[in-house]
Design an enzyme around this catalytic site. Structure first.
Site, PDB file in Angstrom:
ATOM      1  N   ASN A  35      -8.077   8.262   6.774  1.00  0.00           N
ATOM      2  CA  ASN A  35      -6.907   7.608   5.821  1.00  0.00           C
ATOM      3  C   ASN A  35      -5.597   7.587   6.063  1.00  0.00           C
ATOM      4  OD1 ASN A  35      -9.316   7.431   4.339  1.00  0.00           O
ATOM      5  ND2 ASN A  35      -9.135   9.035   2.899  1.00  0.00           N
ATOM      6  N   VAL A  36      -5.095   6.544   5.759  1.00  0.00           N
ATOM      7  CA  VAL A  36      -3.432   6.389   5.827  1.00  0.00           C
ATOM      8  C   VAL A  36      -2.591   6.755   4.830  1.00  0.00           C
ATOM      9  CG1 VAL A  36      -4.012   4.704   7.611  1.00  0.00           C
ATOM     10  CG2 VAL A  36      -3.547   3.978   5.382  1.00  0.00           C
ATOM     11  N   ASP A  37      -3.323   7.414   3.812  1.00  0.00           N
ATOM     12  CA  ASP A  37      -2.554   7.836   2.499  1.00  0.00           C
ATOM     13  C   ASP A  37      -2.182   9.120   2.996  1.00  0.00           C
ATOM     14  OD1 ASP A  37      -4.577   9.679   1.488  1.00  0.00           O
ATOM     15  OD2 ASP A  37      -5.741   8.016   1.155  1.00  0.00           O
ATOM     16  N   GLY A  73     -16.924  10.743   2.461  1.00  0.00           N
ATOM     17  CA  GLY A  73     -16.539   9.338   2.100  1.00  0.00           C
ATOM     18  C   GLY A  73     -16.443   8.372   3.004  1.00  0.00           C
ATOM     19  N   HIS A  89      -6.059   7.293  12.369  1.00  0.00           N
ATOM     20  CA  HIS A  89      -5.705   6.036  12.149  1.00  0.00           C
ATOM     21  C   HIS A  89      -4.370   5.742  11.595  1.00  0.00           C
ATOM     22  CE1 HIS A  89     -10.206   4.864  11.546  1.00  0.00           C
ATOM     23  NE2 HIS A  89     -10.014   5.182  13.089  1.00  0.00           N
ATOM     24  N   ARG A 131       0.982  -1.183   0.022  1.00  0.00           N
ATOM     25  CA  ARG A 131       0.025  -0.132   0.066  1.00  0.00           C
ATOM     26  C   ARG A 131       0.866   1.236  -0.060  1.00  0.00           C
ATOM     27  NH1 ARG A 131      -4.256   0.028   4.654  1.00  0.00           N
ATOM     28  NH2 ARG A 131      -5.016   1.526   3.443  1.00  0.00           N
TER      29      ARG A 131
HETATM   30  P1  OAD Z   1     -15.093   2.358   3.900  1.00  0.00           P
HETATM   31  O1  OAD Z   1     -14.628   1.519   2.990  1.00  0.00           O
HETATM   32  O2  OAD Z   1     -15.914   1.893   5.032  1.00  0.00           O
HETATM   33  O3  OAD Z   1     -16.330   3.399   3.443  1.00  0.00           O
HETATM   34  C1  OAD Z   1     -15.944   4.098   2.203  1.00  0.00           C
HETATM   35  C2  OAD Z   1     -17.341   5.173   1.779  1.00  0.00           C
HETATM   36  O4  OAD Z   1     -16.966   5.868   0.715  1.00  0.00           O
HETATM   37  C3  OAD Z   1     -18.405   4.365   1.671  1.00  0.00           C
HETATM   38  O5  OAD Z   1     -19.647   4.929   2.495  1.00  0.00           O
HETATM   39  C4  OAD Z   1     -18.747   4.669   0.166  1.00  0.00           C
HETATM   40  O6  OAD Z   1     -20.277   4.918  -0.070  1.00  0.00           O
HETATM   41  C5  OAD Z   1     -18.101   6.068   0.031  1.00  0.00           C
HETATM   42  N1  OAD Z   1     -17.665   6.122  -1.383  1.00  0.00           N
HETATM   43  C6  OAD Z   1     -16.837   5.639  -2.074  1.00  0.00           C
HETATM   44  N2  OAD Z   1     -16.230   6.059  -3.411  1.00  0.00           N
HETATM   45  C7  OAD Z   1     -16.745   7.152  -3.130  1.00  0.00           C
HETATM   46  C8  OAD Z   1     -16.514   8.591  -3.794  1.00  0.00           C
HETATM   47  N3  OAD Z   1     -15.999   8.382  -5.049  1.00  0.00           N
HETATM   48  N4  OAD Z   1     -16.978   9.767  -3.518  1.00  0.00           N
HETATM   49  C9  OAD Z   1     -17.699   9.706  -2.177  1.00  0.00           C
HETATM   50  N5  OAD Z   1     -17.944   8.728  -1.490  1.00  0.00           N
HETATM   51  C10 OAD Z   1     -17.377   7.462  -1.914  1.00  0.00           C
HETATM   52  O7  OAD Z   1     -14.024   3.261   4.436  1.00  0.00           O
HETATM   53  P2  OAD Z   1     -13.973   4.094   5.881  1.00  0.00           P
HETATM   54  O8  OAD Z   1     -15.185   4.645   6.373  1.00  0.00           O
HETATM   55  O9  OAD Z   1     -12.760   5.127   5.551  1.00  0.00           O
HETATM   56  O10 OAD Z   1      -9.263   1.695   9.665  1.00  0.00           O
HETATM   57  O11 OAD Z   1     -13.490   3.161   7.129  1.00  0.00           O
HETATM   58  C11 OAD Z   1     -13.152   3.536   8.356  1.00  0.00           C
HETATM   59  C12 OAD Z   1     -11.938   2.548   8.676  1.00  0.00           C
HETATM   60  O12 OAD Z   1     -12.136   1.424   8.595  1.00  0.00           O
HETATM   61  C13 OAD Z   1     -10.692   3.020   8.020  1.00  0.00           C
HETATM   62  O13 OAD Z   1      -9.781   4.019   8.198  1.00  0.00           O
HETATM   63  C14 OAD Z   1      -9.832   1.590   8.138  1.00  0.00           C
HETATM   64  C15 OAD Z   1     -10.984   0.480   8.092  1.00  0.00           C
HETATM   65  O14 OAD Z   1     -10.886  -0.681   9.048  1.00  0.00           O
HETATM   66  C16 OAD Z   1      -8.039   1.296   9.750  1.00  0.00           C
HETATM   67  O15 OAD Z   1      -7.293   1.155   8.720  1.00  0.00           O
HETATM   68  C17 OAD Z   1      -7.568   1.662  10.993  1.00  0.00           C
END
Ligand code: OAD
Ligand code: ZN
Length: 230
Positions: free
Chosen positions: A88-90, A172, A105, A55
């Protein structure tokens, strides 16, 4: 006007970084227990390092999109009255110009020593055999990623900002991982106008004052444009 923005994987999706919970998932066939817990790391550090090394390398192939740039612009406007909290970790927010941000995170571009807890930059592959440049001890370096069951970074600063926020936006993020999933409700209790910006409905959509649907690269610049002239 004080503005707090929370971002999740969805803001980086159009840059080419896969989200966690959308259909094609990010875990590369590996379970959360294997690559996102301390126990998993203890069992197989090389596997976990390989996962994050891959990653980290991917960062060289992606660039920030219009949503990242729009948030950097918003920060320019509000200065210290703005805080970006990202899950995000990026490093795409930084590369777009954001400075007032917290990676709750952790970050792919940092590593941490499990002996002395020092965090240092990391732009190359990490190996379980690496030694710590600060304390010199061996076999204790890990990615500076907050795994399940661990306490997120910078929570105190985030909560302080949420208490003062007049506007809060969650961009997002699926709203499934605590404590970030509760930020919207917290900000609302303290009096903020809360907005969810997401491609689809989430578990938390109903609790926001306002919902903006669509791809972040379009919806975020449009939302930021509202602040023109303020
Ligand atoms: P998720 O993968 O759970 O959710 C991504 C969200 O982005 C979803 O609600 C999608 O509908 C939305 N989405 C996708 N593409 C999009 C776009 N082009 N524009 C707008 N929205 C879009 O990711 P996170 O909520 O970030 O933790 O997940 C939270 C945490 O879960 C992460 O930080 C990670 C994971 O475990 C760690 O790594 C500690
Ligand atoms: Zn050390």
């Amino acid at each position: 006007m004080k503005v707090v923005v929370l971002t999740g994987a969805g803001i980086s999706a159009e840059s080419g970084i896969r989200t966690f919970r959308d259909s094609d998932g990010l875990w590369e066939g590996l379970s959360v227990n294997q690559v996102a817990t301390r126990t998993g790391f203890g069992r197989n550090p090389e596997l976990v390092n390989r996962f994050y090394n891959q990653r980290r390398r991917q960062l060289a192939e992606v660039t920030p999109n219009a949503a990242h740039f729009a948030l950097a612009e918003l920060e320019q406007k509000f200065g210290d009255d703005f805080l970006l909290v990202t899950q995000n970790v990026d490093d795409l927010h930084e590369r777009a110009g954001s400075k007032r941000l917290i990676h709750i995170h952790g970050e792919l571009l940092k590593k941490r020593c499990t002996w002395c807890e020092q965090t240092t930059p990391c732009d190359v592959d990490l190996s379980a055999e690496d030694h710590c440049a600060k304390c010199g001890r061996e076999m204790g370096m890990r990615p500076d990623i907050v795994w399940f069951g661990e306490v997120p970074h910078g929570l105190e600063r985030s909560y302080e900002a949420l208490q003062r926020a007049e506007v809060f936006a969650a961009i997002g993020t699926s709203g499934l991982v605590e404590p970030a999933s509760r930020f919207g409700a917290k900000a609302k209790v303290y009096g903020a106008h809360t907005v969810e910006i997401n491609a689809t409905e989430t578990a938390k959509s109903e609790s926001f004052d306002e919902v903006l649907r669509g791809p972040a690269s379009e919806t975020v610049p449009r939302w930021v444009a509202r602040f023109a002239g303020r």
